[in-house]
Motif scaffolding. Structure first.
Motif, PDB file in Angstrom:
ATOM      1  N   GLN A  20       0.812  -1.209   0.000  1.00  0.00           N
ATOM      2  CA  GLN A  20       0.000   0.000   0.000  1.00  0.00           C
ATOM      3  C   GLN A  20       0.838   1.249   0.000  1.00  0.00           C
ATOM      4  N   ASN A  90     -11.544  -5.114  -3.143  1.00  0.00           N
ATOM      5  CA  ASN A  90     -11.354  -6.363  -2.412  1.00  0.00           C
ATOM      6  C   ASN A  90     -10.788  -6.143  -1.018  1.00  0.00           C
ATOM      7  N   CYS A  91     -10.809  -4.882  -0.555  1.00  0.00           N
ATOM      8  CA  CYS A  91     -10.258  -4.553   0.770  1.00  0.00           C
ATOM      9  C   CYS A  91     -11.327  -3.921   1.650  1.00  0.00           C
ATOM     10  N   THR A 185      -4.102  -8.253   9.560  1.00  0.00           N
ATOM     11  CA  THR A 185      -3.937  -7.900   8.145  1.00  0.00           C
ATOM     12  C   THR A 185      -5.198  -8.165   7.341  1.00  0.00           C
ATOM     13  N   THR A 186      -6.117  -8.952   7.918  1.00  0.00           N
ATOM     14  CA  THR A 186      -7.396  -9.239   7.263  1.00  0.00           C
ATOM     15  C   THR A 186      -8.521  -9.152   8.290  1.00  0.00           C
ATOM     16  N   LYS A 194     -11.372 -10.162   4.019  1.00  0.00           N
ATOM     17  CA  LYS A 194     -10.842  -9.095   3.169  1.00  0.00           C
ATOM     18  C   LYS A 194      -9.577  -8.506   3.783  1.00  0.00           C
ATOM     19  N   LYS A 195      -8.698  -8.025   2.928  1.00  0.00           N
ATOM     20  CA  LYS A 195      -7.478  -7.390   3.388  1.00  0.00           C
ATOM     21  C   LYS A 195      -7.779  -6.018   3.996  1.00  0.00           C
ATOM     22  N   PHE A 197      -7.090  -2.245   4.461  1.00  0.00           N
ATOM     23  CA  PHE A 197      -6.489  -1.117   3.747  1.00  0.00           C
ATOM     24  C   PHE A 197      -6.608   0.126   4.625  1.00  0.00           C
TER      25      PHE A 197
END
Length: 553
Positions: A20, A90-91, A185-186, A194-195, A197
């Motif tokens: 990121q 996807n985050c 982290t998820t 989901k990750k 962010f």
């Protein structure tokens, strides 16, 4: 304790965190060709031409390459780009990192000798040519308070006064074994993993040069005009030279003593050869007062007016027995810089006119530092009811609360055997002196010494790896329990923040090269939701420290 490090002149490096950060950090001009997000790119050909021009300039400079490289080293908080509108599908983004800037102006306290190639300005001449310094008296650092001690040394050697974890707390820990802690982290969202962010949002106050820099430009003061050198032996213009060994207290720290405490010459105690850490850990007075005022505003202390009285009603300020207490715990008080700033809120006209009074719980595991804090608070005229000194380990104190309320303690064993003692009129004891509730928790843990900016090879300060607390366990083996910065913030969030009441405030005092993405990930792991604020504390145009504000404010 942090301000170490404040006096270090070296800038921190631009971060390169995960996948990121490469999108969030604005690259230096020499690296723009490597960017993949399309920002600030002007095309392949133009980049190639501009880079060739830069290379030509470096060749003729003889060593200019290194200088050019150093100029591009900036703190993450100064150069990171906004990513609030670039959240991948996807985050998940549970917490937004909001970056702000506070500008604090100080009167110059460090007159310096001007280089031969620089013309002195009128105000510089006035500073250097001090007529009142002729025949200056020797430094008088003694305190007018009893017992009389010189502020060139600690009251007692700190090695013999370190608090240990109480037996009851250690027994509780043994029943609940410490689980390995790691950053999330998820996250699970509607049954889907989901990750995480971390979106970054920059406040308008962070745009462009600081007001101080703009004023300097208007006055025609360029870098060449400020080519000063320090006066010898830490002399800041008053003729008082550094009385400490330079290896223990460098001249630059002594020269800035009145930045740390403006009333230093009245008997302030910071530490000496036996405890030099305080010289680079105490928060400068101007920053401490700013943080205290920000916290008061966030907790609406200046708006809690008593019924039927206005904020300026002097009669209300005398009725302290009728006021509710707003409790602020300073978990790493050291020699009292921040604790004194919090207690001084009671002298603020707006706060004094409200129906609340600030109560400061100054915590430190070092008894000698608590004594120095008591001495310093007395010099600033702090009321004996406004500060309570607790000799205990910060980890145990933070774990004593949950959701802002004190946990039930069946059999409490004091962490200090000097119960009911007083230093300069201030009560000193162990965890038995902790109040039943807490409204705000201020964290200023050690950053790892004066080399904090070398953490992770100048890639940015990671709070998990950069902050490590060692708590002594009272047993024959002399065991030590270690707590990292992530675990500390997690404990603090659980201790103070109340989801049901939507109350509580956690404030962390951090180095200027803090990795904002890593810190926000720690906040996510700690259960923080919504947004956190990372405030640049800019003094006279330079970022000195960063203050993080987390909670229901």
């Amino acid at each position: 304790m942090a301000a170490a490090e404040l006096n270090e002149a070296a800038d921190a490096a631009v971060l390169d965190i995960d996948n990121q950060t490469s999108k969030d950090v604005t690259s230096s001009p020499s690296n723009k060709r490597k960017r993949s997000d399309g920002d600030d790119q002007t095309g392949k050909d133009s980049n190639s031409n501009s880079n060739n021009k830069r290379r030509k300039k470096k060749k003729g400079g003889g060593g200019g390459k290194k200088q050019h490289h150093n100029k591009q080293k900036r703190n993450w908080i100064e150069v990171c780009s906004e990513s609030i509108t670039r959240i991948p599908s996807n985050c998940v983004a549970p917490v937004t990192c909001v970056i702000t800037r506070s500008e604090i102006e100080e009167e110059p306290l460090l007159p310096k000798q001007v280089g031969d190639d620089v013309t002195q300005s009128e105000d510089t001449k006035h500073t250097l040519d001090r007529d009142d310094d002729d025949g200056a008296d020797e430094v008088d650092c003694s305190s007018n308070n009893e017992p009389t001690e010189s502020n060139t040394s600690s009251i007692e050697h700190p090695a013999n006064n370190i608090a240990t974890l109480s037996k009851s707390f250690v027994d509780t820990l043994s029943k609940e074994p410490k689980q390995p802690w790691k950053i999330a982290t998820t996250l699970q969202v509607n049954g889907e993993e989901k990750k995480v962010f971390i979106p970054v949002q920059r406040h308008a106050s962070t745009n462009g040069p600081t007001k101080w820099q703009q004023n300097q430009k208007k006055q025609g003061r360029n870098k060449k005009g400020q080519n000063y050198s320090h006066l010898p032996d830490g002399d800041n213009g008053d003729g008082k030279k550094n009385p400490f060994p330079k290896k223990a207290v460098p001249d630059k720290f002594w020269a800035q003593r009145k930045r740390l405490f403006s009333r230093y010459d009245e008997g302030i105690q910071i530490g000496g050869e036996d405890d030099p850490e305080m010289w680079y850990s105490v928060t400068p007075e101007s920053i401490g007062l700013h943080i205290a005022n920000r916290m008061a505003s966030m907790m609406n202390l200046d708006r809690k007016s008593a019924s039927g009285t206005g904020a300026g009603d002097a009669s209300n300020t005398q009725c302290n027995d009728l006021k509710t207490e707003t409790v602020i715990i300073d978990a790493f008080c050291g020699c009292g810089g921040n604790s004194i700033a919090f207690a001084r809120l009671n002298k603020n006209k707006d706060v004094a006119g409200s129906n609340t009074r600030v109560k400061v719980i100054a915590v430190d595991n070092n008894l000698s530092r608590l004594k120095m804090a008591a001495n310093n608070a007395s010099i600033y005229g702090i009321s004996k009811e406004d500060i309570v000194l607790v000799h205990a380990d910060a980890v145990e104190v933070v774990n004593a609360y949950e959701g802002g309320s004190r946990k039930n303690v069946q059999s409490e064993i004091p962490t200090n055997d000097r119960c009911c003692e007083t230093y300069f009129g201030f009560a000193v004891g162990g965890v038995e002196l902790l109040p039943d509730h807490v409204d705000a928790l201020f964290l200023s843990p050690p950053w790892g010494g004066m080399d904090y900016d070398n953490n992770e090879g100048k890639s940015g300060f990671d709070p998990v790896n950069g902050i490590t607390l060692e708590s002594k366990i009272h047993n024959k083996e002399g065991d030590v329990m270690k707590t990292n910065g992530g675990e500390l913030l997690n404990m603090a969030a659980k201790a103070v923040l109340s989801e049901s009441k939507q109350e509580g405030l956690v404030v962390a005092f951090l180095p200027r090269n803090i990795d904002g993405i890593s810190f926000t990930r720690v906040a996510v792991t700690s259960g923080i939701k919504g947004s956190i604020e990372l405030e640049q504390n800019v003094v006279n145009g330079k970022v000195k420290t960063v203050t993080a504000y987390l909670g229901h404010v």
